[in-house]
Design a protein around this motif. Structure first.
Motif, PDB file in Angstrom:
ATOM      1  N   THR A 204      33.724  30.260  14.529  1.00  0.00           N
ATOM      2  CA  THR A 204      33.479  30.510  13.346  1.00  0.00           C
ATOM      3  C   THR A 204      34.491  31.552  12.611  1.00  0.00           C
ATOM      4  N   GLU A 205      35.047  32.362  13.741  1.00  0.00           N
ATOM      5  CA  GLU A 205      36.150  33.357  12.934  1.00  0.00           C
ATOM      6  C   GLU A 205      37.181  32.430  12.619  1.00  0.00           C
ATOM      7  N   THR A 206      37.649  31.549  13.206  1.00  0.00           N
ATOM      8  CA  THR A 206      38.826  30.735  12.751  1.00  0.00           C
ATOM      9  C   THR A 206      38.410  30.045  11.342  1.00  0.00           C
ATOM     10  N   PHE A 207      37.453  29.773  11.105  1.00  0.00           N
ATOM     11  CA  PHE A 207      37.031  29.309   9.535  1.00  0.00           C
ATOM     12  C   PHE A 207      37.001  30.295   8.820  1.00  0.00           C
ATOM     13  N   PHE A 208      36.318  31.416   8.957  1.00  0.00           N
ATOM     14  CA  PHE A 208      36.419  32.454   8.175  1.00  0.00           C
ATOM     15  C   PHE A 208      37.806  33.014   7.750  1.00  0.00           C
ATOM     16  N   GLY A 216      33.591  25.118   8.401  1.00  0.00           N
ATOM     17  CA  GLY A 216      32.897  26.150   9.447  1.00  0.00           C
ATOM     18  C   GLY A 216      31.379  25.750   9.518  1.00  0.00           C
ATOM     19  N   LEU A 217      30.645  25.763   8.303  1.00  0.00           N
ATOM     20  CA  LEU A 217      29.288  25.383   8.154  1.00  0.00           C
ATOM     21  C   LEU A 217      28.968  24.056   9.021  1.00  0.00           C
ATOM     22  N   ARG A 218      29.779  22.915   8.717  1.00  0.00           N
ATOM     23  CA  ARG A 218      29.534  21.782   9.519  1.00  0.00           C
ATOM     24  C   ARG A 218      29.667  21.942  10.972  1.00  0.00           C
TER      25      ARG A 218
END
Length: 394
Positions: A204-208, A216-218
């Motif tokens: 999730t860090e990459t999406f943040f 990221g939620l998906r």
């Protein structure tokens, strides 16, 4: 230089005196594998201390090395100077250089130590040791007796995660993304769905970093679909951690409903396990409370009362990982700033700094909030200016 040498010695003597239990000079010398005479001379300010010796003394005292030196920039510089070694180690992940390989129990202990440093936000120790550890693990995995060993794959995933903590916190986002991809590759060899869930948590860090909150939620919801049923503490914690992470990124995506739903799921799962470290991630009732503040801040300044409600009744206990505790106060400070509580916001930032100085100093929100507080001149000018200079606030 004499003043700097003396200040280091005084700090070492202080932390030795307040250690629990209190340490004698001989006990410190034994724990740090340093001669007693050397410890005495350092504390008296009669001799300097090399970086390596400082690190071993800090480890023996159980404190961040940055607490022992006045020049805090020196610590950050050493970490950034080590990043190329980290890049080199992962560039040759499948063609490692020849070298020694310790027995599996020793490798396991080394990875456990790196994880302890990660949870304590002691990134300098990770930056110094993990590049060589990654190379050694790669050699072990390439050896005939290590090929296909799921435990080695697990150790590689865990070591990559430790390395990623340094890369991500110190702004090397491309390196961080590469490390996460290596985690996703290595976890296939571990054949452990709970470890795969932990990798999805970290990913999730990459999406943040990309502000790609909806994707990221998906990704997290897909990871939840693949996660084993919550039977037993490890599986409950794995699902709970994913729900915590999903709640935060849903908030940043502007999905109030999804944020509340995932937070409720995390809260329900957290009630069924004691607070602890599961697959390298802290989870339990206390971690969920911290994420309640995270979700409130993610949803925006219209939700700060939710953060205040948590902080009014509860504070993170000392046995939670330092990185998580400092993160609580960093996010609480942002809520307090939005709520007009300037003095409280500065106090929260100072608490975060005391808990985990390396984590706090590099956090972008700390710099933004310290700059805002200084601009508004809502705290003691000299103290606030010193803090803002420490964290390089604009």
């Amino acid at each position: 230089m004499p003043n700097r040498i003396g200040s280091v010695g005084r700090r070492i003597a202080y932390y030795r005196s307040v250690a629990r239990p209190k340490m004698t000079q001989q006990q410190l010398a034994d724990a740090a594998c340093v001669a007693l005479g050397t410890i005495r001379k350092i504390e008296r300010g009669e001799r300097g201390v090399t970086d390596d010796t400082l690190d071993t003394i800090a480890a023996a005292l159980g404190v961040d090395p940055s607490r022992l030196i006045a020049d805090r920039e020196h610590v950050a510089s050493r970490i950034r100077d080590a990043l190329p070694n980290l890049s080199a180690a992962i560039a040759s992940y499948d063609v490692p250089d020849d070298g020694p390989v310790r027995p599996l129990p020793e490798l396991r202990a080394a990875v456990a130590q790196a994880t302890a440093w990660r949870l304590a936000a002691q990134y300098l120790q990770i930056a110094r040791t993990v590049p060589n550890l990654l190379a050694e693990l790669a050699r072990a995995a390439q050896a005939p007796e290590g090929a296909g060993n799921p435990e080695l794959a697990e150790l590689l995933v865990t070591a990559y995660r430790c390395a990623d903590s340094v890369a991500y916190k110190y702004g090397a986002r491309d390196l961080s993304a590469r490390l996460i991809e290596l985690m996703r590759w290595a976890v296939l060899g571990a054949d452990d769905p709970l470890l795969s869930a932990a990798v999805s948590y970290v990913r999730t860090e990459t999406f943040f970093a990309a502000r790609a909150h909806a994707p990221g939620l998906r990704a997290l919801e897909q990871a939840l679909d693949a996660c084993p049923a919550p039977v037993g503490r490890p599986a409950i914690a794995a699902r709970g951690a994913l729900h915590m992470r999903a709640a935060v990124i849903a908030g940043r995506a502007g999905r109030d409903d999804a944020a509340d739903e995932h937070l409720a799921e995390a809260r329900a799962l957290g009630d069924h396990v004691p607070e602890g470290i599961y697959q390298g991630t802290a989870f339990g009732p206390d971690s969920v409370r911290i994420h309640e503040v995270s979700v409130a801040v993610s949803l925006g300044d219209g939700h700060v009362q939710r953060a205040f409600d948590v902080a009014r009744e509860w504070a993170p206990p000392r046995d939670l990982p330092a990185e998580r505790r400092s993160g609580f106060y960093i996010e609480l400070a942002r809520a307090q700033l939005w709520g007009g509580l300037m003095d409280d916001a500065f106090e929260s930032l100072k608490v975060a700094r005391r808990i985990a100085p390396q984590h706090t100093r590099e956090h972008p929100w700390v710099r933004e909030d310290a700059a805002t507080l200084r601009r508004l001149k809502r705290a003691d000018a000299e103290t606030l200016s010193n803090f803002a200079e420490w964290c390089h606030a604009d």
